[in-house]
Scaffold this motif. Structure first.
Motif, PDB file in Angstrom:
ATOM      1  N   GLU A   1     -39.681 -22.017 -35.251  1.00 54.89           N
ATOM      2  CA  GLU A   1     -39.727 -23.576 -34.897  1.00 54.89           C
ATOM      3  C   GLU A   1     -39.298 -23.807 -33.530  1.00 54.89           C
ATOM      4  O   GLU A   1     -39.536 -24.758 -32.948  1.00 54.89           O
ATOM      5  CB  GLU A   1     -39.129 -24.278 -35.957  1.00 54.89           C
ATOM      6  CG  GLU A   1     -40.088 -24.390 -37.366  1.00 54.89           C
ATOM      7  CD  GLU A   1     -39.366 -25.271 -38.250  1.00 54.89           C
ATOM      8  OE1 GLU A   1     -38.353 -25.739 -37.955  1.00 54.89           O
ATOM      9  OE2 GLU A   1     -39.903 -25.566 -39.481  1.00 54.89           O
TER      10      GLU A   1
ATOM     11  N   ARG B   1     -35.800 -28.521 -41.893  1.00 55.66           N
ATOM     12  CA  ARG B   1     -34.876 -27.365 -41.322  1.00 55.66           C
ATOM     13  C   ARG B   1     -33.433 -27.342 -42.506  1.00 55.66           C
ATOM     14  O   ARG B   1     -33.204 -26.369 -42.931  1.00 55.66           O
ATOM     15  CB  ARG B   1     -34.287 -27.146 -39.947  1.00 55.66           C
ATOM     16  CG  ARG B   1     -33.494 -25.943 -39.699  1.00 55.66           C
ATOM     17  CD  ARG B   1     -32.925 -25.906 -38.207  1.00 55.66           C
ATOM     18  NE  ARG B   1     -32.314 -24.767 -37.946  1.00 55.66           N
ATOM     19  CZ  ARG B   1     -31.154 -24.629 -37.946  1.00 55.66           C
ATOM     20  NH1 ARG B   1     -30.311 -25.475 -37.999  1.00 55.66           N
ATOM     21  NH2 ARG B   1     -30.526 -23.489 -37.530  1.00 55.66           N
TER      22      ARG B   1
ATOM     23  N   PRO C   1     -42.796 -28.785 -37.228  1.00 60.45           N
ATOM     24  CA  PRO C   1     -41.321 -28.902 -37.250  1.00 60.45           C
ATOM     25  C   PRO C   1     -41.077 -30.159 -36.507  1.00 60.45           C
ATOM     26  O   PRO C   1     -41.944 -30.741 -35.867  1.00 60.45           O
ATOM     27  CB  PRO C   1     -40.995 -27.731 -35.972  1.00 60.45           C
ATOM     28  CG  PRO C   1     -42.198 -26.860 -36.059  1.00 60.45           C
ATOM     29  CD  PRO C   1     -43.265 -27.620 -36.291  1.00 60.45           C
TER      30      PRO C   1
END
Lengths: 486, 86
Positions: B83, A255, A477
């Motif tokens: 996510e 991220r 993720p």
């Protein structure tokens, strides 16, 4: 001493670089610290460092110079250098970080468990880095030589030695902090010159263009085929530059890697939007007086802001060269000291690997100086464009296919990399020898590499046994990985 | 890896790829169409848009950047959200 202010400001940059490296020296005790700063660089810090790394002499001096020389056709470089970042963000930033290695060779070798691929990626990294280092060193020699009165040899040696010292002393952490400082300096220098130059036209963009109307029309330099090929090569080349890709390893997470690319897009976007203004203002205000394209920006700075402004621009250009070459030295060092050395000496201790990395950095620094001396007089932005072509053809297809297509096999990846690397090198040489007219070969070599990877993989059919594990690791993720690990 | 995990990964990768490829094609189209437009519709591209700023000039120094920034923000916010939800 021709420019006392500029010399003093360059001296300040040298002093800051050394101090930062000295303060960072305790962070080079492990390979993780030396190559990726312990993966502890935040998104905004990384974006500033990446922007400093990316905005080289070609961006700072070269693009404005090309716009001055060729008008609209020079703007292709700004758009191309910028556009590549979006491709990088969309397809590679997060997966590369999630893989969590040190070099691009690590990535392809990890995906395909292949020694030949590791060696090919290492050669590709060195080839791209060398093509990129040459114009930076040439820029350093020309700039400091012409503007500060330094001998070309002395200027190249000073720049090369300084970069080597701070990479060896402080590794990736010192390089990162120096790149942040250098990014702020060169962005600010460009902004101030642009503002002062626009002031000469009552801050009216249209007024500026009215004085150089013939330079706002496409086709002064590049025909349709070459403008298309150039922008194609620049956009895809960014996503294959080893010194840029390895910086994503320094992020704490996938991220964070994405946000790094976002901030970088804003920083470099605003920078490249300024370059056409500066280039066209130079055309309008200076006419044909700059002796080379690389001196357009410093001369414009002197015209609009006097000796001080010229000093700031020279210091900014010097900063651009330092930050980019430092990134390239780290990438090349990783290719030799990490990829090659750990392959030849598999059980080497971390301490020994760091020592080898530092010695390799010194070797790469010496090569940078020597190549800078050999290629004296070559066009800076043009040479960087060629580095992009090799990067686009060698790395972008294999990274894209390796990350997104589970059917990619070791043989397919190897064949694609070789076709891309050899094909682009051959086309560049034949273009330089005027045997063919395509200045940037990516438009042919990138599709050729993609097709080769696909076709050979289909015929081969032997995908690595852990392909799905790799896909899981680089795409899912962080939260999912945390759940997997309990 | 077990097959249900493989399937979940495959579906996720496929979804991510569709999103990235469409946004990538959109940007590449906007960028690579410019030399084509300059070549085939030169007269239109040289028409004045704002004062002395022609269509092609505004396109190359402003429009490409804005499109890239819009795609960037859209992609990152959407991916972060996906996510989080995963």
């Amino acid at each position: 001493m021709q420019q006392p202010i500029a010399t003093a400001l360059v001296g300040v940059i040298v002093a800051i670089s050394i101090i930062v490296a000295f303060l960072s020296r305790k962070y080079t005790k492990s390979t993780a610290e030396f190559y990726v700063a312990g993966r502890g660089i935040s998104a905004i810090q990384n974006a500033l460092a990446l922007s400093g790394d990316y905005m080289s002499a070609a961006s700072f001096l070269g693009v404005a110079g090309l716009v001055w020389a060729y008008g609209y056709d020079g703007i292709w470089y700004a758009a191309g250098f910028f556009g590549g970042w979006l491709v990088l963000l969309l397809f590679l930033a997060s997966p590369i970080r999630r893989f969590g290695a040190y070099t691009i060779a690590d990535f392809v070798a990890g995906r395909f468990h292949s020694r030949p691929l590791r060696i090919t990626a290492m050669i590709g990294t060195l080839l791209v880095s060398l093509f990129y280092i040459v114009p930076q060193m040439v820029g350093a020699g020309e700039l400091l030589g012409l503007l500060l009165g330094w001998e070309y040899v002395f200027a190249v040696a000073i720049a090369g030695t300084l970069i080597t010292v701070y990479v060896v002393l402080g590794g990736m952490r010192a390089t990162t902090y120096n790149q942040i400082i250098q990014c702020i300096l060169l962005w600010t220098a460009m902004f101030v010159v642009m503002t002062l130059a626009l002031g000469k036209f009552n801050f009216n963009y249209s007024n500026l263009l009215s004085t150089v109307k013939e330079y706002t029309v496409p086709g002064r330099w590049l025909d349709f085929k070459n403008s298309f090929a150039l922008i194609f090569g620049l956009v895809l080349g960014t996503a294959g530059l080893p010194h840029i890709l390895i910086r994503f390893y320094t992020n704490p997470s996938g991220r964070s890697a994405r946000w790094t690319a976002v901030w970088t897009l804003f920083i470099i976007g605003t920078f490249y939007m300024m370059t056409p203004v500066v280039g066209l203002a130079a055309r309008s205000l200076l006419g044909n007086s700059p002796p080379t394209t690389n001196l357009v920006l410093p001369m414009l700075a002197q015209y609009v802001g006097g000796e001080w402004m010229m000093g700031v621009v020279i210091a900014g250009a010097f900063a651009a060269i330092l930050s980019t070459v430092a990134g390239l030295v780290i990438a090349s060092t990783g290719a030799i000291a990490h990829d090659l050395f750990t392959m030849l000496v598999p059980g080497a201790s971390d301490k020994r690997q760091v020592l080898v990395a530092k010695l390799t950095s010194i070797g790469v620094g010496i090569i940078a100086i020597l190549t800078g001396l050999v290629f004296r007089g070559y066009n800076v932005a043009f040479l960087v464009g060629l580095a992009f072509a090799i990067a686009a053809s060698t790395f972008f297809p294999v990274l894209m296919m390796g990350v997104w297509w589970k059917g990619t096999t070791e043989k397919g990846a190897l064949a694609g990399m070789i076709v891309g690397m050899v094909g682009s090198a051959v086309m560049i040489v034949t273009s330089l020898l005027k045997l063919q007219s395509l200045m940037n070969p990516s438009i042919i070599t990138v599709p050729a590499a993609f097709i080769t990877i696909w076709a050979v993989s289909k015929i081969d059919g032997k995908t690595p046994h852990d392909t799905m594990e790799f896909m899981h690791k680089v795409h899912m993720p962080e939260k999912v990985h945390e759940r997997d690990n309990g | 890896m077990n097959s249900s995990k493989d399937k979940a990964t495959e579906e996720y990768v496929s979804r991510e790829f569709r999103k990235s490829i469409w946004l990538g094609i959109c940007f590449l189209f906007v960028t690579l169409i410019l030399p084509v437009l300059n070549h085939f519709t030169g007269g239109f591209m040289l028409r004045s848009m704002f004062g002395n700023l022609s269509v092609t000039y505004v396109y190359s120094v402003l429009f490409i950047y804005i499109v890239a920034w819009v795609i960037t923000v859209y992609y990152v916010l959407r991916t972060d959200k996906e996510e989080e939800a995963h």
